[in-house]
Design an enzyme around this catalytic site. Sequence first.
Site, PDB file in Angstrom:
ATOM      1  N   GLU A  44       0.674  -1.208   0.101  1.00 52.99           N
ATOM      2  CA  GLU A  44       0.102   0.084  -0.072  1.00 52.99           C
ATOM      3  C   GLU A  44       0.961   1.203   0.270  1.00 52.99           C
ATOM      4  O   GLU A  44       0.574   2.090  -0.712  1.00 52.99           O
ATOM      5  CB  GLU A  44      -1.030   0.124   1.242  1.00 52.99           C
ATOM      6  N   ASP A  48       0.686   3.912  -3.234  1.00 54.90           N
ATOM      7  CA  ASP A  48       0.448   5.290  -2.975  1.00 54.90           C
ATOM      8  C   ASP A  48       1.049   6.064  -3.876  1.00 54.90           C
ATOM      9  O   ASP A  48       0.983   7.212  -4.313  1.00 54.90           O
ATOM     10  CB  ASP A  48       0.443   5.719  -1.600  1.00 54.90           C
ATOM     11  N   ASP A 116      -6.833   1.341   1.020  1.00 57.85           N
ATOM     12  CA  ASP A 116      -5.226   0.836   1.171  1.00 57.85           C
ATOM     13  C   ASP A 116      -5.055  -0.579   0.411  1.00 57.85           C
ATOM     14  O   ASP A 116      -4.157  -0.774  -0.523  1.00 57.85           O
ATOM     15  CB  ASP A 116      -5.298   0.117   2.847  1.00 57.85           C
ATOM     16  N   GLU A 119      -4.677   0.564  -3.271  1.00 55.23           N
ATOM     17  CA  GLU A 119      -3.285   1.083  -3.593  1.00 55.23           C
ATOM     18  C   GLU A 119      -2.160  -0.096  -3.498  1.00 55.23           C
ATOM     19  O   GLU A 119      -1.197  -0.091  -4.300  1.00 55.23           O
ATOM     20  CB  GLU A 119      -2.775   2.069  -2.474  1.00 55.23           C
TER      21      GLU A 119
END
Length: 223
Positions: A44, A48, A116, A119
């Site tokens: 995650e 991101d 989450d 990502e």
Amino acid sequence: MTALPDKTRAWLEGVGFTVGDAERYRAALTHGSTGDEDNYERLEWLGDRVLGLSISQWLYADSDAAEGELAQRLNALVSRDTCACIAREIGVPDHVRLGKQARDDGAHDSDNVLGDVMEALIGANFLQAGFDATRDLVQQLWKGAIEGRRGRSKHPKSALQEWAAGNRRKPPEYTLVERSGPDHQARFTVRVKVHNVGEVEATAGSKQQAETAAAAAFMERFG
């Protein structure tokens, strides 16, 4: 270690992910409540950054807007709410691996969890296929949100998030106003607000259901 189910692999490939290392994608779909140390947290973090660069490149190439406007659009498009909305649209909730208590608590439809996981899946694809392929996938999945398409989402919260992003508004804010009744018949009242537009309240038997109802009511009133 449980293998990646065939139906999950087929779903990932159908969406457009490049699945080679199945364990990486299994981790991307695994919540910490399972007790599995190989969960989505590190992926995650990586995803991101990949998502931010992918959207930034697209916005820069597609617009001559000033830096402040670009930053506002970027923040809306990479927000947890938007990531969760995209996750719902492609069917992530059906494939998230959760511990029993987390699933009973509705974590499979939590914005935090779905954002989450979305990502993390991007991070897994980046490691598997590289930046160019992942950027193209992000642009495919985020196309509706960037173009401000509304009303086509499978979920009211997705429709509201896309509407807010497309109209250059801040992401919707959901607030639990009241919880009433005994545990077996609890009622939750949630308020959803979009800055400088308005707010709506709705009540349902769970917090997630109340958020969904509030989003639907907001779109009926303001969308």
